[in-house]
Motif scaffolding. Structure first.
Motif, PDB file in Angstrom:
ATOM      1  N   GLY A 137       0.849  -1.183   0.000  1.00 33.43           N
ATOM      2  CA  GLY A 137       0.000   0.000   0.000  1.00 33.43           C
ATOM      3  C   GLY A 137       0.885   1.233   0.000  1.00 33.43           C
ATOM      4  O   GLY A 137       1.923   1.275  -0.654  1.00 33.43           O
ATOM      5  N   GLU A 138       0.507   2.232   0.772  1.00 34.59           N
ATOM      6  CA  GLU A 138       1.293   3.453   0.819  1.00 34.59           C
ATOM      7  C   GLU A 138       2.378   3.403   1.885  1.00 34.59           C
ATOM      8  O   GLU A 138       3.384   4.082   1.771  1.00 34.59           O
ATOM      9  CB  GLU A 138       0.370   4.646   1.076  1.00 34.59           C
ATOM     10  CG  GLU A 138      -0.576   4.900  -0.085  1.00 34.59           C
ATOM     11  CD  GLU A 138      -1.393   6.147   0.121  1.00 34.59           C
ATOM     12  OE1 GLU A 138      -0.999   7.001   0.929  1.00 34.59           O
ATOM     13  OE2 GLU A 138      -2.425   6.254  -0.539  1.00 34.59           O
ATOM     14  N   ASP A 139       2.180   2.638   2.940  1.00 35.76           N
ATOM     15  CA  ASP A 139       3.132   2.584   4.038  1.00 35.76           C
ATOM     16  C   ASP A 139       3.435   1.138   4.398  1.00 35.76           C
ATOM     17  O   ASP A 139       2.549   0.281   4.369  1.00 35.76           O
ATOM     18  CB  ASP A 139       2.547   3.267   5.287  1.00 35.76           C
ATOM     19  CG  ASP A 139       2.320   4.746   5.070  1.00 35.76           C
ATOM     20  OD1 ASP A 139       3.248   5.414   4.610  1.00 35.76           O
ATOM     21  OD2 ASP A 139       1.203   5.212   5.353  1.00 35.76           O
ATOM     22  N   PRO A 140       4.694   0.845   4.784  1.00 33.12           N
ATOM     23  CA  PRO A 140       4.992  -0.511   5.256  1.00 33.12           C
ATOM     24  C   PRO A 140       4.298  -0.735   6.598  1.00 33.12           C
ATOM     25  O   PRO A 140       4.004   0.223   7.314  1.00 33.12           O
ATOM     26  CB  PRO A 140       6.506  -0.516   5.403  1.00 33.12           C
ATOM     27  CG  PRO A 140       6.882   0.916   5.568  1.00 33.12           C
ATOM     28  CD  PRO A 140       5.852   1.718   4.813  1.00 33.12           C
ATOM     29  N   PRO A 141       4.045  -1.985   6.957  1.00 36.03           N
ATOM     30  CA  PRO A 141       3.413  -2.240   8.254  1.00 36.03           C
ATOM     31  C   PRO A 141       4.358  -1.885   9.392  1.00 36.03           C
ATOM     32  O   PRO A 141       5.575  -1.947   9.258  1.00 36.03           O
ATOM     33  CB  PRO A 141       3.128  -3.746   8.229  1.00 36.03           C
ATOM     34  CG  PRO A 141       4.115  -4.290   7.253  1.00 36.03           C
ATOM     35  CD  PRO A 141       4.347  -3.208   6.239  1.00 36.03           C
ATOM     36  N   GLU A 142       3.764  -1.499  10.508  1.00 39.91           N
ATOM     37  CA  GLU A 142       4.547  -1.224  11.706  1.00 39.91           C
ATOM     38  C   GLU A 142       4.959  -2.566  12.316  1.00 39.91           C
ATOM     39  O   GLU A 142       4.132  -3.473  12.441  1.00 39.91           O
ATOM     40  CB  GLU A 142       3.700  -0.420  12.689  1.00 39.91           C
ATOM     41  CG  GLU A 142       4.432  -0.038  13.939  1.00 39.91           C
ATOM     42  CD  GLU A 142       3.563   0.760  14.904  1.00 39.91           C
ATOM     43  OE1 GLU A 142       4.096   1.158  15.939  1.00 39.91           O
ATOM     44  OE2 GLU A 142       2.368   0.971  14.629  1.00 39.91           O
ATOM     45  N   LEU A 143       6.200  -2.706  12.682  1.00 40.65           N
ATOM     46  CA  LEU A 143       6.716  -3.929  13.291  1.00 40.65           C
ATOM     47  C   LEU A 143       6.927  -3.640  14.769  1.00 40.65           C
ATOM     48  O   LEU A 143       7.692  -2.743  15.132  1.00 40.65           O
ATOM     49  CB  LEU A 143       8.031  -4.321  12.620  1.00 40.65           C
ATOM     50  CG  LEU A 143       8.625  -5.671  12.912  1.00 40.65           C
ATOM     51  CD1 LEU A 143       7.659  -6.790  12.552  1.00 40.65           C
ATOM     52  CD2 LEU A 143       9.924  -5.847  12.152  1.00 40.65           C
ATOM     53  N   VAL A 144       6.210  -4.375  15.642  1.00 39.13           N
ATOM     54  CA  VAL A 144       6.243  -4.110  17.081  1.00 39.13           C
ATOM     55  C   VAL A 144       6.461  -5.402  17.858  1.00 39.13           C
ATOM     56  O   VAL A 144       6.232  -6.501  17.338  1.00 39.13           O
ATOM     57  CB  VAL A 144       4.936  -3.440  17.574  1.00 39.13           C
ATOM     58  CG1 VAL A 144       4.709  -2.118  16.874  1.00 39.13           C
ATOM     59  CG2 VAL A 144       3.741  -4.358  17.382  1.00 39.13           C
ATOM     60  N   LEU A 145       6.875  -5.251  19.109  1.00 43.44           N
ATOM     61  CA  LEU A 145       6.978  -6.398  20.011  1.00 43.44           C
ATOM     62  C   LEU A 145       5.590  -6.724  20.535  1.00 43.44           C
ATOM     63  O   LEU A 145       4.841  -5.823  20.926  1.00 43.44           O
ATOM     64  CB  LEU A 145       7.911  -6.079  21.182  1.00 43.44           C
ATOM     65  CG  LEU A 145       9.374  -5.853  20.819  1.00 43.44           C
ATOM     66  CD1 LEU A 145      10.149  -5.369  22.035  1.00 43.44           C
ATOM     67  CD2 LEU A 145       9.993  -7.109  20.257  1.00 43.44           C
ATOM     68  N   ALA A 146       5.224  -7.996  20.548  1.00 41.19           N
ATOM     69  CA  ALA A 146       3.921  -8.416  21.061  1.00 41.19           C
ATOM     70  C   ALA A 146       3.828  -8.091  22.546  1.00 41.19           C
ATOM     71  O   ALA A 146       4.810  -8.221  23.281  1.00 41.19           O
ATOM     72  CB  ALA A 146       3.722  -9.918  20.845  1.00 41.19           C
ATOM     73  N   PRO A 147       2.652  -7.651  23.002  1.00 44.09           N
ATOM     74  CA  PRO A 147       2.493  -7.275  24.399  1.00 44.09           C
ATOM     75  C   PRO A 147       2.823  -8.391  25.386  1.00 44.09           C
ATOM     76  O   PRO A 147       3.271  -8.122  26.481  1.00 44.09           O
ATOM     77  CB  PRO A 147       1.024  -6.883  24.520  1.00 44.09           C
ATOM     78  CG  PRO A 147       0.557  -6.650  23.140  1.00 44.09           C
ATOM     79  CD  PRO A 147       1.448  -7.435  22.230  1.00 44.09           C
ATOM     80  N   GLY A 148       2.628  -9.646  25.003  1.00 45.83           N
ATOM     81  CA  GLY A 148       2.894 -10.755  25.911  1.00 45.83           C
ATOM     82  C   GLY A 148       4.357 -11.126  26.015  1.00 45.83           C
ATOM     83  O   GLY A 148       4.725 -12.003  26.797  1.00 45.83           O
ATOM     84  N   GLY A 149       5.209 -10.461  25.222  1.00 39.99           N
ATOM     85  CA  GLY A 149       6.644 -10.745  25.262  1.00 39.99           C
ATOM     86  C   GLY A 149       6.948 -12.206  24.997  1.00 39.99           C
ATOM     87  O   GLY A 149       6.335 -12.832  24.133  1.00 39.99           O
ATOM     88  N   PRO A 150       7.880 -12.785  25.743  1.00 43.28           N
ATOM     89  CA  PRO A 150       8.274 -14.170  25.514  1.00 43.28           C
ATOM     90  C   PRO A 150       7.125 -15.175  25.671  1.00 43.28           C
ATOM     91  O   PRO A 150       7.151 -16.240  25.089  1.00 43.28           O
ATOM     92  CB  PRO A 150       9.349 -14.419  26.572  1.00 43.28           C
ATOM     93  CG  PRO A 150       9.904 -13.071  26.851  1.00 43.28           C
ATOM     94  CD  PRO A 150       8.737 -12.126  26.723  1.00 43.28           C
ATOM     95  N   ALA A 151       6.098 -14.815  26.438  1.00 41.25           N
ATOM     96  CA  ALA A 151       4.988 -15.745  26.667  1.00 41.25           C
ATOM     97  C   ALA A 151       3.843 -15.557  25.677  1.00 41.25           C
ATOM     98  O   ALA A 151       2.822 -16.233  25.780  1.00 41.25           O
ATOM     99  CB  ALA A 151       4.457 -15.572  28.092  1.00 41.25           C
ATOM    100  N   ALA A 152       3.984 -14.666  24.694  1.00 42.63           N
ATOM    101  CA  ALA A 152       2.887 -14.336  23.783  1.00 42.63           C
ATOM    102  C   ALA A 152       2.312 -15.569  23.079  1.00 42.63           C
ATOM    103  O   ALA A 152       1.093 -15.729  22.991  1.00 42.63           O
ATOM    104  CB  ALA A 152       3.341 -13.308  22.751  1.00 42.63           C
ATOM    105  N   GLY A 153       3.166 -16.438  22.585  1.00 39.97           N
ATOM    106  CA  GLY A 153       2.684 -17.633  21.890  1.00 39.97           C
ATOM    107  C   GLY A 153       1.900 -18.554  22.802  1.00 39.97           C
ATOM    108  O   GLY A 153       0.838 -19.064  22.435  1.00 39.97           O
ATOM    109  N   ALA A 154       2.398 -18.760  24.011  1.00 43.25           N
ATOM    110  CA  ALA A 154       1.712 -19.623  24.978  1.00 43.25           C
ATOM    111  C   ALA A 154       0.381 -19.015  25.401  1.00 43.25           C
ATOM    112  O   ALA A 154      -0.626 -19.722  25.526  1.00 43.25           O
ATOM    113  CB  ALA A 154       2.598 -19.859  26.203  1.00 43.25           C
ATOM    114  N   ILE A 155       0.367 -17.695  25.596  1.00 49.69           N
ATOM    115  CA  ILE A 155      -0.884 -17.021  25.969  1.00 49.69           C
ATOM    116  C   ILE A 155      -1.911 -17.152  24.851  1.00 49.69           C
ATOM    117  O   ILE A 155      -3.068 -17.489  25.096  1.00 49.69           O
ATOM    118  CB  ILE A 155      -0.618 -15.539  26.309  1.00 49.69           C
ATOM    119  CG1 ILE A 155       0.212 -15.428  27.592  1.00 49.69           C
ATOM    120  CG2 ILE A 155      -1.928 -14.770  26.440  1.00 49.69           C
ATOM    121  CD1 ILE A 155       0.781 -14.040  27.840  1.00 49.69           C
ATOM    122  N   GLY A 156      -1.492 -16.906  23.632  1.00 49.42           N
ATOM    123  CA  GLY A 156      -2.402 -17.024  22.489  1.00 49.42           C
ATOM    124  C   GLY A 156      -2.939 -18.429  22.328  1.00 49.42           C
ATOM    125  O   GLY A 156      -4.128 -18.630  22.060  1.00 49.42           O
TER     126      GLY A 156
END
Length: 122
Positions: free
Chosen positions: A87-106
């Motif tokens: 599109g017009e802008d690349p996506p913003e790349l951010v750290l997931a709020p859950g940090g290292p546990a994000a995958g397990a939380i999800g």
């Protein structure tokens, strides 16, 4: 990249933060490993970005302990190797709020919803 190069350079590699610190000190073996890692992550993200055109991409899991330094390396690879500009802008790349546990939380939330233990809005 020679997998034993970091050991021979006596670089601690217990965590992504260790690797990032060594790369920031100019340890060439650590810089090479970080570059390779960032390139592979960028390759995976490039396909997803091209397919889904998201506004934001959240990176989670253990590598997030390395913080923004890792994201900077991945960001650079996304543009350099894959020309990711959707599109017009690349996506913003951010750290997931859950940090290292994000995958397990999800995974736990998804399982809870599928088993009827959590409501969709919960």
């Amino acid at each position: 990249m020679d997998s034993g190069a970091l050991d021979r350079a006596e670089v601690p590699t217990d965590t992504a933060s260790d690797l990032l610190a060594a790369a920031s000190r100019g340890v060439s073996a650590a810089e090479a490993v970080l570059g390779d890692f960032a390139a592979w992550v960028a390759l995976g993200l490039a396909g997803l970005v091209a397919l889904l055109d998201p506004d934001v991409v959240a990176v989670g899991g253990g590598v997030t302990a390395a913080g923004d330094g890792l994201l900077d390396a991945v960001r650079g690879q996304l543009v350099l190797r894959h020309g990711v500009v959707v599109g017009e802008d690349p996506p913003e790349l951010v750290l997931a709020p859950g940090g290292p546990a994000a995958g397990a939380i999800g995974a736990a939330v998804l399982a809870g919803r599928r088993l009827g233990l959590l409501r969709v809005g919960a």
